[in-house]
Design an enzyme around this catalytic site. Structure first.
Site: not given
Ligand code: GLY
Length: 378
Positions: A99, A160
């Site tokens: 992330d 994601d």
């Molecule tokens: N990227 C983690 C979420 O969307 O909760």
């Protein structure tokens, strides 16, 4: 649906003003915090408790968007403080994961773009290099998360991560080094092949054999169950593939984003409010407003890539989602922190339907896109 153009313009100007007014009070009360959620109208603060949490770039993103629109120096100073706090994460291998885009694009990359700050450039490059180091050449994907105790996640990838790829596109633009571009497009190609189902819905988690790259299986992840359709995952895919198209001009990514968008739009309930999972049981009414806000941003970007009828179709769909959020799910009380209500982190969590910082971030980004105030972060 707002039909008359004049009414839409008035509505948008009104929302823009309401955001500016509410955020001025909210920011004033939260000068030194790093908010994730709010309880009873009060933001929490992850500065000490969890400086590496994946959402810690969004408060910085909100502040930079506000600074870009209003030129109020308080927002810039606060955004820089958020960026400083993220250094704890850059120095902790347990906190660094896939992330990096969510954390350093809305903070260091924006700061560098707006001010040329060399320290910000350094942070963003370190974050991009760390992310590139998570690439698995056998499976051509970026590894998600780190191991959870004994549980090994070496072969895991998640939808994601499409939203993190712009950090690699940025590093490629800055350096001309083709490795960044190759890693990003390899991951996007793998996600297109293994995550997007023929009906346009997206899986959340896919596990590959980390040695051979062979597909093993998928998981329901933060959605309802295996084979279901977690709405925030759909929104990440919709926006993420659009961003890969914007950065590479590969038409396959835009076609994929449109497939996901069409699936998303076809599954919106009559209320216009977005459930946590499009395939959750019929008697379950749990919502996730973040999916609506993220999808709106993606739909607006898809619209910007198209012409004619298609262009207005995706734009109108975004406006309708945002109008529904504004009229049914936004808290405009200036004395309370957080705008967008009824957000859900994961279907099987103990708590649901509370304010989450990225609900506010993407709602603001979408309104900024429509009112010409946005600084493009991704
Ligand atoms: N990227 C983690 C979420 O969307 O909760």
């Amino acid at each position: 649906m707002i039909k008359a153009e004049i009414r839409e313009k008035e509505w948008l100007e009104g929302v823009y003003e309401r955001i500016c007014t509410k955020m001025l009070s909210t920011a004033g009360r939260n000068r030194h915090t790093l908010p994730y959620t709010a309880k009873d109208g009060v933001f929490n603060d992850l500065s000490r408790k969890d400086p590496c949490w994946w959402t810690n770039g969004f408060w910085g993103g909100i502040l930079w968007q506000l600074y870009h629109a209003t030129k109020n120096e308080m927002y810039r100073e606060m955004a820089e403080e958020v960026e400083d706090k993220l250094d704890q994460c850059l120095m902790d291998h347990r906190g660094m994961d896939h992330d990096s885009g969510f954390r350093w694009l809305p903070t260091s990359v924006v700061n560098y773009r707006l001010t040329g700050n060399e320290k910000s450039y350094n942070r963003a490059r370190l974050a991009a290099d760390n992310m590139a180091g998570r690439y698995n050449p056998a499976g051509r994907f970026i590894r998600a998360w780190n191991d959870w105790g004994e549980e090994k996640k070496t072969g895991w990838a998640i939808i994601d991560c499409m939203m993190n790829l712009p950090l690699l596109y940025w590093a490629h633009e800055q350096t001309g080094d083709p490795r960044y571009l190759r890693i990003a497009t390899d991951h996007a190609d793998t996600a297109m092949k293994y995550f997007i189902r023929p009906d346009g819905s997206a899986k959340h988690i896919v596990e590959f054999n980390p040695e051979t790259g062979e597909y093993i299986r998928s998981y329901g992840g933060q959605g309802y169950a295996h084979g279901s359709s977690w709405t925030r995952g759909q929104a990440w895919a919709l926006y993420g593939f659009t961003l890969s198209y914007i950065h590479t001009k590969n038409p396959e990514y835009l076609a994929c984003a449109k497939r996901v968008a069409n699936y998303f739009l076809a599954n919106i309930p009559d209320t216009g409010l977005i459930p946590v999972d499009f395939r959750q049981p019929e008697d379950c009414a749990l919502e996730d407003s973040t999916a609506a806000a993220i999808a709106s941003c993606g739909l607006l970007e898809i619209s910007g890539c198209l012409e004619g009828r298609e262009r207005s179709l995706y734009r109108d769909a975004a406006v309708t989602l945002l109008y529904t959020l504004d009229t049914k799910r936004c808290d405009w009380d200036e004395g309370r922190d957080s705008i967008v209500q009824k957000c859900t982190a994961a279907f099987h969590d103990a708590e649901h339907e509370f304010p989450i910082i990225y609900g506010d971030y993407y709602f603001i980004e979408a309104i900024w896109k429509l009112t010409g105030h946005e600084i493009f972060i991704w």
